[in-house]
Write an enzyme that holds these catalytic residues in place. Structure first.
Site, PDB file in Angstrom:
ATOM      1  N   ARG A   1      -3.516 -10.434  -2.069  1.00 38.03           N
ATOM      2  CA  ARG A   1      -3.678  -9.763  -0.786  1.00 38.03           C
ATOM      3  C   ARG A   1      -2.575 -10.252   0.148  1.00 38.03           C
ATOM      4  NH1 ARG A   1      -6.342  -6.712  -3.161  1.00 38.03           N
ATOM      5  NH2 ARG A   1      -8.477  -5.982  -2.756  1.00 38.03           N
TER       6      ARG A   1
ATOM      7  N   GLU B   1      -0.158  -3.988   5.670  1.00 37.93           N
ATOM      8  CA  GLU B   1       0.245  -2.754   5.004  1.00 37.93           C
ATOM      9  C   GLU B   1      -0.561  -1.556   5.504  1.00 37.93           C
ATOM     10  OE1 GLU B   1      -1.749  -2.478   0.706  1.00 37.93           O
ATOM     11  OE2 GLU B   1      -0.595  -4.331   0.892  1.00 37.93           O
TER      12      GLU B   1
ATOM     13  N   HIS C   1       2.025  -1.789  -3.476  1.00 39.24           N
ATOM     14  CA  HIS C   1       0.642  -2.085  -3.889  1.00 39.24           C
ATOM     15  C   HIS C   1       0.273  -1.300  -5.155  1.00 39.24           C
ATOM     16  CE1 HIS C   1      -3.379  -3.670  -2.128  1.00 39.24           C
ATOM     17  NE2 HIS C   1      -3.416  -3.659  -3.455  1.00 39.24           N
TER      18      HIS C   1
END
Length: 334
Positions: free
Chosen positions: A246, A275, A293
């Site tokens: 993360r 993000e 991601h």
């Protein structure tokens, strides 16, 4: 004519394999626009009156959201998160309100570890940087110093968080004869350490000794900005940091400073603190590898994640214990 089937809201376009499972027991309302993420207000407008919520990590399911859905008719009974992490959901509030919550662990372990090791290789050997150089027409011939990178074979890898994905990362490192250090909240058994060729060390020792540091810990209050100015100061100047966990585990502004001043050599990042926003300086750094991601982004894995989430809801509807329930105590309240 009113149906007695439960109502299910799917917050984003997900792999097709999930929908037949959901439609086998419920009435499905779904976001059909691929890549479109409903805003918090839009989701809060749509969700009340549904029995089940099929959501993703980009959906914020906080106390206000849960209380609104719990007060509606019908009330929300369960949330299936199509992700391993669940920091997007206030699980404590859900438990208090008697709402079950599940996730999708296990199915994305190898896919994410593949991406993490791919980032390690790409960053160490400067693959994206050299490809951009070539595509720009700047390659005029071989040279002995052209894009020399870091050695991977035989290097020291430090793994922070030795759960499923961290252990899978260690397995990949074994093929490169890497020395693998790890730090975890609790030490693994001697058998597990031997199986994955892992050496347990303190957090500080891992930072000091590792050529590559790969993050695989969950995001919690305790791991927020786990890697910041103090930690960068402990790392080798040639260290490379990899993050597929993360974004907010790293203080991104501190990372920018560490890269600008040469405290560390490089970074390979698949996740970001805010993000989809990214620190602008990172976008300008040739020696940093960035991915949007995509840690679990294989068609097989994403389909498995979607069907796992759907089957968690199906199990609950059938009166069974969902395989991946996070708060099983709520079942006593049903």
């Amino acid at each position: 004519m009113m149906s007695d089937k439960p109502k299910i809201l799917v917050t984003q376009k997900v792999p097709d394999a999930a929908y037949p499972i959901l439609e086998s027991f419920g009435i499905v309302e779904a976001n059909e626009e691929e890549g479109v993420i409903w805003s918090y207000d839009e989701l809060l407008h749509r969700a009340p009156g549904h029995d089940y919520l099929f959501c993703l990590l980009t959906d914020t399911i906080d106390a206000r959201f849960l209380e609104t859905c719990a007060a509606a008719n019908p009330r929300l009974k369960m949330i299936a998160n199509m992700a391993v992490g669940f920091n997007n959901i206030d699980v404590a509030t859900a438990t208090r309100l008697g709402i079950a919550v599940s996730n999708t662990p296990g199915v994305l372990t190898d896919t994410t570890a593949d991406l993490a090791f791919g980032l390690l290789l790409a960053t160490a050997r400067r693959i994206p940087e050299s490809e951009r150089f070539l595509r720009a027409g700047r390659f005029t011939g071989w040279g002995p110093l052209l894009f020399c990178g870091a050695e991977v074979y035989g290097a020291t890898l430090g793994i922070i968080g030795a759960g499923r994905i961290g252990q899978a990362m260690a397995r990949r490192a074994s093929g490169f004869n890497m020395r693998v250090l790890y730090h975890n909240r609790s030490r693994l058994s001697a058998e597990e350490e031997q199986r994955y060729n892992l050496t347990f060390v303190s957090f500080e020792e891992l930072l000091k000794e590792s050529d590559f540091i790969s993050l695989h810990c969950p995001y919690t209050q305790e791991t927020h900005h786990l890697i910041g100015e103090r930690e960068f100061a402990l790392m080798k100047p040639e260290a490379i940091l990899i993050n597929t966990a993360r974004g907010a585990i790293i203080d991104e502004k501190a990372l920018v400073r560490a890269l600008q001043t040469g405290q560390i050599a490089s970074a390979g990042l698949d996740v970001f603190e805010n993000e989809p926003a990214i620190e602008p300086e990172l976008l300008q750094m040739e020696h940093v590898v960035l991915a949007p991601h995509i840690g679990s982004a294989s068609l097989k894995t994403r389909s498995l994640m979607a069907t796992t989430a759907a089957n968690n809801l199906l199990a609950f509807q059938k009166g069974e214990v969902p395989p991946n329930i996070l708060n099983p105590d709520v079942l006593d309240q049903q």
